[in-house]
Design an enzyme around this catalytic site. Sequence first.
Site, PDB file in Angstrom:
ATOM      1  N   SER A  66     -12.409  43.908 -86.300  1.00 18.33           N
ATOM      2  CA  SER A  66     -11.015  43.464 -86.406  1.00 18.33           C
ATOM      3  C   SER A  66     -10.936  41.962 -86.654  1.00 18.33           C
ATOM      4  O   SER A  66     -11.836  41.201 -86.298  1.00 18.33           O
ATOM      5  CB  SER A  66     -10.248  43.788 -85.110  1.00 18.33           C
TER       6      SER A  66
HETATM    7  N1  SAH Z   1     -12.838  47.240 -81.562  1.00 18.02           N
HETATM    8  C1  SAH Z   1     -13.593  47.202 -82.800  1.00 18.02           C
HETATM    9  C2  SAH Z   1     -12.747  47.635 -83.982  1.00 18.02           C
HETATM   10  C3  SAH Z   1     -13.473  48.606 -84.844  1.00 18.02           C
HETATM   11  S1  SAH Z   1     -12.528  49.479 -86.042  1.00 18.02           S
HETATM   12  C4  SAH Z   1     -14.258  45.866 -83.012  1.00 18.02           C
HETATM   13  O1  SAH Z   1     -14.001  44.925 -82.253  1.00 18.02           O
HETATM   14  O2  SAH Z   1     -15.092  45.741 -83.920  1.00 18.02           O
HETATM   15  C5  SAH Z   1     -12.041  50.937 -85.156  1.00 18.02           C
HETATM   16  C6  SAH Z   1     -13.109  51.814 -84.598  1.00 18.02           C
HETATM   17  O3  SAH Z   1     -12.466  52.946 -84.015  1.00 18.02           O
HETATM   18  C7  SAH Z   1     -14.105  52.387 -85.608  1.00 18.02           C
HETATM   19  O4  SAH Z   1     -15.406  52.090 -85.210  1.00 18.02           O
HETATM   20  C8  SAH Z   1     -13.839  53.884 -85.574  1.00 18.02           C
HETATM   21  O5  SAH Z   1     -15.005  54.675 -85.790  1.00 18.02           O
HETATM   22  C9  SAH Z   1     -13.288  54.065 -84.172  1.00 18.02           C
HETATM   23  N2  SAH Z   1     -12.474  55.273 -83.947  1.00 18.02           N
HETATM   24  C10 SAH Z   1     -11.567  55.850 -84.781  1.00 18.02           C
HETATM   25  N3  SAH Z   1     -11.023  56.940 -84.214  1.00 18.02           N
HETATM   26  C11 SAH Z   1     -11.602  57.063 -82.973  1.00 18.02           C
HETATM   27  C12 SAH Z   1     -11.485  58.009 -81.918  1.00 18.02           C
HETATM   28  N4  SAH Z   1     -10.671  59.077 -81.984  1.00 18.02           N
HETATM   29  N5  SAH Z   1     -12.239  57.824 -80.797  1.00 18.02           N
HETATM   30  C13 SAH Z   1     -13.095  56.768 -80.712  1.00 18.02           C
HETATM   31  N6  SAH Z   1     -13.265  55.859 -81.679  1.00 18.02           N
HETATM   32  C14 SAH Z   1     -12.521  55.996 -82.801  1.00 18.02           C
END
Ligand code: SAH
Length: 216
Positions: A66
């Site tokens: 993010s």
């Molecule tokens: N918090 C992260 C943001 C990553 S983007 C950071 O700081 O880098 C969002 C993430 O959510 C992705 O890795 C994706 O695989 C995950 N995601 C999407 N749907 C999800 C779900 N139902 N349960 C767990 N993770 C999920």
Amino acid sequence: MDTRDSLRHQGMRKRLVEAIRIKGVRDERVLNAIQKVPRHLFMDSSFIQFAYKDQAFPIGAGQTISQPFTVAFQSQLLDVQPSDKVLEVGTGSGYQAAVLVEMGAQVYTIERQRELYMKVQQLLPDLGYHPKFFFGDGYKGLPTYGPFDKIIITAGAPVIPQDLLTQLRVGGVLVAPIGPTEKQVMYKVTRISEEEYEKEKHGTFVFVPMLKGTVN
Ligand code: SAH
């Protein structure tokens, strides 16, 4: 991997923190955490040089780390207190989890893609961060570990997941981007009693989608 931080990186982070402050995040506890976490070590090698730009970048498996402003903004809305039990949905690169740990939270983080779940379990402890990692579908939350003081969703969900609301303690707060894939509204939901939730909206954002099930 090279887990070094340097004065040069610290200087770039200082400028990033000032940029985030100007965009409206004023919580010093959040800004201190952003100052401390070495974001460049959470990025794919091809993007390291851009680590202190206020932008999202690819981290593999079709996902992104993010934007720092977004991480700071969500962390501010979450109003993290030391020792708060926090559930993060969407571990991704682990950067948001590290910021929450740096703020003193006990962090439980869940990821649906095994590749990313495996990768962070190596990286974060190497950097001194020890959240609890889970592989699973964040729509279900972690019923056996709840209730949580705070819940943060870092992927765009079409609606507020009901199971997560029930895992919030009374007085607890959930922060999540809610809406269709093109753009979402940032919600802050406070559980004010067993049955009642108060909702506030805080601007529009674009996240990768929150998807059901897991990927091995
Ligand atoms: N918090 C992260 C943001 C990553 S983007 C950071 O700081 O880098 C969002 C993430 O959510 C992705 O890795 C994706 O695989 C995950 N995601 C999407 N749907 C999800 C779900 N139902 N349960 C767990 N993770 C999920």
